[in-house]
Design a protein around this motif. Structure first.
Motif, PDB file in Angstrom:
ATOM      1  N   ARG A  20      32.369 -71.841 -25.914  1.00 59.42           N
ATOM      2  CA  ARG A  20      32.331 -71.221 -27.237  1.00 59.42           C
ATOM      3  C   ARG A  20      30.984 -70.508 -27.376  1.00 59.42           C
ATOM      4  N   PRO A  21      30.873 -69.577 -28.303  1.00 56.59           N
ATOM      5  CA  PRO A  21      29.592 -68.875 -28.471  1.00 56.59           C
ATOM      6  C   PRO A  21      28.410 -69.814 -28.743  1.00 56.59           C
ATOM      7  N   ASP A  22      28.649 -70.984 -29.349  1.00 59.80           N
ATOM      8  CA  ASP A  22      27.535 -71.895 -29.618  1.00 59.80           C
ATOM      9  C   ASP A  22      27.032 -72.598 -28.360  1.00 59.80           C
ATOM     10  N   VAL A  23      27.839 -72.637 -27.266  1.00 62.05           N
ATOM     11  CA  VAL A  23      27.376 -73.219 -26.005  1.00 62.05           C
ATOM     12  C   VAL A  23      27.146 -72.157 -24.934  1.00 62.05           C
ATOM     13  N   CYS A  24      27.641 -70.949 -25.185  1.00 60.74           N
ATOM     14  CA  CYS A  24      27.471 -69.842 -24.233  1.00 60.74           C
ATOM     15  C   CYS A  24      27.282 -68.562 -25.038  1.00 60.74           C
ATOM     16  N   SER A  25      26.030 -68.191 -25.220  1.00 57.67           N
ATOM     17  CA  SER A  25      25.723 -67.014 -26.038  1.00 57.67           C
ATOM     18  C   SER A  25      26.168 -65.709 -25.384  1.00 57.67           C
ATOM     19  N   ARG A  26      26.549 -65.747 -24.129  1.00 57.15           N
ATOM     20  CA  ARG A  26      26.974 -64.531 -23.423  1.00 57.15           C
ATOM     21  C   ARG A  26      28.454 -64.198 -23.657  1.00 57.15           C
ATOM     22  N   MET A  27      29.200 -65.076 -24.292  1.00 55.39           N
ATOM     23  CA  MET A  27      30.624 -64.839 -24.511  1.00 55.39           C
ATOM     24  C   MET A  27      30.850 -63.634 -25.417  1.00 55.39           C
ATOM     25  N   PRO A  33      24.769 -60.257 -11.642  1.00 58.34           N
ATOM     26  CA  PRO A  33      23.900 -61.382 -12.034  1.00 58.34           C
ATOM     27  C   PRO A  33      24.224 -62.633 -11.225  1.00 58.34           C
ATOM     28  N   ASP A  34      23.349 -63.627 -11.327  1.00 55.64           N
ATOM     29  CA  ASP A  34      23.607 -64.875 -10.595  1.00 55.64           C
ATOM     30  C   ASP A  34      24.481 -65.856 -11.378  1.00 55.64           C
ATOM     31  N   SER A  93      28.979 -61.292 -21.157  1.00 50.13           N
ATOM     32  CA  SER A  93      28.249 -60.037 -21.094  1.00 50.13           C
ATOM     33  C   SER A  93      26.866 -60.263 -20.491  1.00 50.13           C
ATOM     34  N   TYR A  94      26.517 -59.386 -19.561  1.00 46.39           N
ATOM     35  CA  TYR A  94      25.171 -59.318 -19.004  1.00 46.39           C
ATOM     36  C   TYR A  94      24.717 -57.878 -19.158  1.00 46.39           C
ATOM     37  N   GLY A  95      23.921 -57.614 -20.172  1.00 46.39           N
ATOM     38  CA  GLY A  95      23.496 -56.236 -20.439  1.00 46.39           C
ATOM     39  C   GLY A  95      24.698 -55.383 -20.779  1.00 46.39           C
ATOM     40  N   ALA A  96      24.848 -54.273 -20.066  1.00 46.38           N
ATOM     41  CA  ALA A  96      25.939 -53.346 -20.335  1.00 46.38           C
ATOM     42  C   ALA A  96      27.235 -53.729 -19.621  1.00 46.38           C
TER      43      ALA A  96
END
Length: 193
Positions: free
Chosen positions: A32-39, A17-18, A55-58
């Motif tokens: 934190r998860p509230d500022v970065c949902s990918r954590m 990913p980019d 996490s990006y997909g799998a």
């Protein structure tokens, strides 16, 4: 006025990913998860530097914040290990982040791909139910150190936190139960001059 923190440059290898949707305006320790949902949370060893997983997909990626020169050196070491087909995590890229007040007003963020089905040796050694496997775990770790040495690399501060164990990774001759993989390029891992 220039913001105190932000992405200056991002060097990435193809096929990943980019990472542009990450909160580069914040230090990793403030993600934190509230500022970065990918954590995401994964088993981890100890680290003297801040490390987060996204996490990006799998796929899961580790991001480690370092002084710029240390980050560049770790990136170069991981690329050298990859070129020699030595067991290590896959380096994905290196970000240069503006960080006013830091030396040179920049920090590096090393991006590596998380090794699926792996655990830091420290996690395994802390697990009370795995005492009977310690000898095999140490054999696998010694085998890793030998492979790195034979490949021209010296690891001066080997740690149970920065070696990953993956049971299904294949086994070096004479070792049963898995192998070690270099999970992070510690600062003392280098090619002798």
């Amino acid at each position: 006025m220039t913001p105190p923190r932000g992405l200056n440059a991002l060097h990435l290898h193809q096929g990943h990913p980019d990472f542009l949707d990450l909160p580069w305006h914040l230090p990793l320790e403030e993600w934190r998860p509230d500022v970065c949902s990918r954590m995401v949370e994964v088993p981890r060893g100890l680290s003297r530097h801040t490390v987060v997983f996204v996490s990006y997909g799998a796929h899961i990626y580790a991001l480690k914040e370092l002084p710029l020169s240390v980050g560049q050196r770790e990136y170069d070491v991981l690329r050298g290990l990859e070129e020699r087909h030595l067991p290590a995590v896959t380096v994905v890229g290196l970000a240069r982040v503006r960080a006013l007040g830091e030396p040179g007003d920049e920090v590096a963020i090393l991006l590596t791909q998380y090794l699926p089905s792996s655990l830091p040796y420290r996690v395994l050694f802390m697990n009370k139910g795995l005492e009977r496997y310690r000898e095999r775990l140490l054999d696998a770790m010694a085998s890793l150190l030998v492979r790195l040495h034979l490949g021209g690399f010296f690891w001066g501060d080997c740690s149970l936190s920065n070696v990953l164990f993956r049971r299904d990774a294949g086994e070096p001759p004479g070792v049963r139960g898995g192998r070690g993989d270099l999970g992070a390029a510690p600062e003392a891992l280098r090619r002798p001059a």
